[in-house]
Design an enzyme around this catalytic site. Structure first.
Site, short mmCIF file in Angstrom:
data_model
loop_
_atom_site.label_atom_id
_atom_site.label_comp_id
_atom_site.label_asym_id
_atom_site.label_seq_id
_atom_site.Cartn_x
_atom_site.Cartn_y
_atom_site.Cartn_z
N ARG A 195 -12.79 13.20 2.63
CA ARG A 195 -11.50 13.86 2.87
C ARG A 195 -10.95 14.46 1.59
O ARG A 195 -10.35 15.53 1.59
CB ARG A 195 -10.50 12.86 3.46
CG ARG A 195 -10.81 12.49 4.91
CD ARG A 195 -9.97 11.30 5.36
NE ARG A 195 -8.56 11.52 5.22
CZ ARG A 195 -7.68 10.57 4.88
NH1 ARG A 195 -8.08 9.33 4.66
NH2 ARG A 195 -6.41 10.85 4.77
N LYS A 245 -7.95 -0.99 5.99
CA LYS A 245 -8.10 -1.79 4.76
C LYS A 245 -7.20 -3.03 4.83
O LYS A 245 -7.56 -4.09 4.37
CB LYS A 245 -7.74 -0.95 3.53
CG LYS A 245 -8.78 0.11 3.24
CD LYS A 245 -8.48 0.86 1.97
CE LYS A 245 -7.30 1.77 2.10
NZ LYS A 245 -7.55 3.18 1.88
N HIS A 253 0.86 -1.19 0.00
CA HIS A 253 0.00 0.00 0.00
C HIS A 253 0.88 1.23 0.00
O HIS A 253 1.87 1.29 0.72
CB HIS A 253 -0.90 0.00 1.24
CG HIS A 253 -2.06 0.93 1.11
ND1 HIS A 253 -3.27 0.53 0.61
CD2 HIS A 253 -2.19 2.24 1.39
CE1 HIS A 253 -4.10 1.56 0.60
NE2 HIS A 253 -3.47 2.62 1.07
N ASP A 307 -14.07 3.49 5.30
CA ASP A 307 -12.98 4.17 4.59
C ASP A 307 -13.44 4.69 3.25
O ASP A 307 -13.05 5.77 2.83
CB ASP A 307 -11.77 3.25 4.41
CG ASP A 307 -10.61 4.03 3.77
OD1 ASP A 307 -10.19 5.03 4.37
OD2 ASP A 307 -10.18 3.68 2.66
N SER A 347 -6.89 4.91 7.73
CA SER A 347 -7.39 4.57 6.40
C SER A 347 -6.60 3.39 5.83
O SER A 347 -7.16 2.40 5.36
CB SER A 347 -7.27 5.80 5.50
OG SER A 347 -7.39 5.46 4.15
N1 URA Z 1 -3.84 6.11 1.13
C1 URA Z 1 -4.94 5.68 1.77
O1 URA Z 1 -5.40 4.57 1.56
N2 URA Z 1 -5.52 6.48 2.63
C2 URA Z 1 -5.05 7.71 2.91
O2 URA Z 1 -5.62 8.37 3.74
C3 URA Z 1 -3.91 8.17 2.24
C4 URA Z 1 -3.32 7.35 1.35
#
Ligand code: URA
Length: 434
Positions: free
Chosen positions: A168, A187, A82, A161, A183
């Site tokens: 956001r 996930k 990620h 999220d 966030s």
């Molecule tokens: N990537 C994400 O999944 N969430 C964020 O808040 C910022 C980057």
């Protein structure tokens, strides 16, 4: 409980209890707390921050807002990556098929553009026909069949999220450590991987501008993530200038294809290999990062990763001809050149204005749910260290929206600083947090 009391508590610097956080998240997902109250709460968090216990509670409340992806019936080592978000960061499109070609299983949930940064789902959707909305049984079935799937956050997994991310994106509340950490981690907790590598971007085009902030985020992510029961490692990688030579959805698909075909920009290839090697190490599939990199490089050179990408695109309903012949990918209506104002060397190329310019050209959103133009973006003909000649093109604007072209042009021009001497090369991997 009342949302307004929790907003005021955070606004005044108080610490919320896990019950309060759980209530707020579940009420927002249920639709009983409206967007405007959640937006006010997010802004209060942006200014006041959160303690680590609050961040853990928020992460857990978000992860528990929906179902989890259970991959226990799928044979093989399950891994994931990620990124905290950057400009031209198309690593996922290369790394997912590369890891699957190495025999690992990657079932990745990805997002759309966020703030000035791009999103993997918007990029993949630039491939005609490609589907990213999957049910959980479909995600599991594709992971078992070909070892790779990249899906939009489904309505069932971490719905909190999905909703917060969209809010956001349009309320100026993205660059907040606890909001990014919760966030990302929610996930990953709800995903089916056991070993996860995080790419914490640092610099002008990242949400964390300084190494100190990026280190704090990376350490929080790894510490909280490990505490919540999975194996995490993080690399802090440079995002002062965009990765690769283009930013924008179809443009980035093209550069991912180039790397998968053994060509492509060196910086994109290097960051991809470094993250992949770290993951092989974390998953116990390599003894050293060097051994991992060598193995992954061979998979790029022998065409195995490229073959896996074609399999992935085909499994998700995408038109394989469009990746075999990338000139078939969507194109912008017109292209405008940005010319070098002086001769010399590119001393600096700032990623943030390039990301904002991409949005203005149609590659991002200004309000929730707005469609993006897959062909829009910025092609970078010169990067840091390149020699340029006055009057020759530095960059090309791929115009999807006509109304903001002049603004985009001045942002791109302002992103470049031309100097007399070639600047010294800078490292791409700034730190490893294991
Ligand atoms: N990537 C994400 O999944 N969430 C964020 O808040 C910022 C980057």
């Amino acid at each position: 409980m009342r949302a307004v009391d929790l907003i005021e508590k955070k606004r005044d610097g108080g610490e919320l209890t896990p019950e309060e956080i759980r209530w707020l998240v579940s009420s927002y997902v249920a639709g009983t707390v409206p967007d405007y109250q959640m937006a006010a709460f997010l802004m209060a968090v942006y200014f006041r921050g959160m303690s680590e216990p609050e961040t853990v509670a928020l992460t857990q409340a978000m992860a528990e807002s929906g179902e989890r992806i259970d991959l226990s019936s799928v044979p093989g080592t399950k891994v994931d990556k990620h990124s905290t978000g950057g400009v031209g960061d198309t690593v996922t499109l290369v790394l997912v098929p590369l890891l699957a070609a190495a025999g690992l299983v990657v079932a990745k949930l990805s997002g759309r553009a966020l703030g000035h940064t791009g999103g993997t789902i918007d990029k993949l959707e630039a491939i005609p026909g490609l589907r990213t909305e999957f049910s959980l049984p479909e995600i599991r079935a594709q992971a078992a069949r070909i070892g790779a799937v990249v899906a939009d956050h489904t309505a069932d997994v971490v719905p909190a999220d999905r909703l917060l991310y969209e809010l956001r994106d349009v309320t100026g509340t993205v660059p907040s450590l606890p909001l990014i950490a919760s966030s990302v981690l929610s996930k990953k907790l709800a995903g089916g991987a056991d070993a996860i590598v995080l790419d914490v971007k640092c610099g002008d085009g990242a949400f964390m501008r300084t190494l100190e902030d990026a280190r704090q985020l990376a350490e929080t992510l790894v510490r909280v993530g490990n505490r919540l029961g999975k194996r995490f490692a993080a690399l802090i990688t440079a995002m002062d200038e965009p990765l690769g030579t283009a930013a924008g959805n179809a443009l980035e698909v093209r550069q991912a294809i180039a790397v998968l075909r053994g060509e492509g920009p060196d910086d994109l290839r290097s960051v991809t290999l470094a993250l992949g090697a770290e993951l092989l190490l974390l998953a116990g599939e390599a003894k050293t990062a060097e051994e991992g990199e060598a193995r992954l490089s061979r998979l790029l050179e022998t065409g195995k990763a490229w073959a896996k990408f074609r399999e992935l695109v085909s499994a998700q309903g995408g038109d394989v001809r469009a990746i075999e012949e990338p000139e078939r990918l969507p194109k912008a209506k017109r292209v405008v050149e940005v010319l070098a104002p002086a001769s010399g060397y590119v001393a600096e190329l700032r990623a943030h204005p390039i990301g904002v310019a991409c949005g203005l050209l149609g590659a991002g959103r200004e309000v929730k749910g707005q469609p993006v133009d897959p062909g829009a973006g910025v092609e970078l003909l010169a990067k840091r260290g390149d020699e340029v000649v006055k009057g020759e093109p530095l960059a090309r604007l791929h115009v999807g929206r006509e109304d903001r072209v002049e603004e985009a042009r001045s942002l791109v021009l302002g992103a470049y600083r031309i100097g007399k001497e070639r600047p010294a090369a800078r490292p791409l991997v700034l730190a490893r947090i294991r």
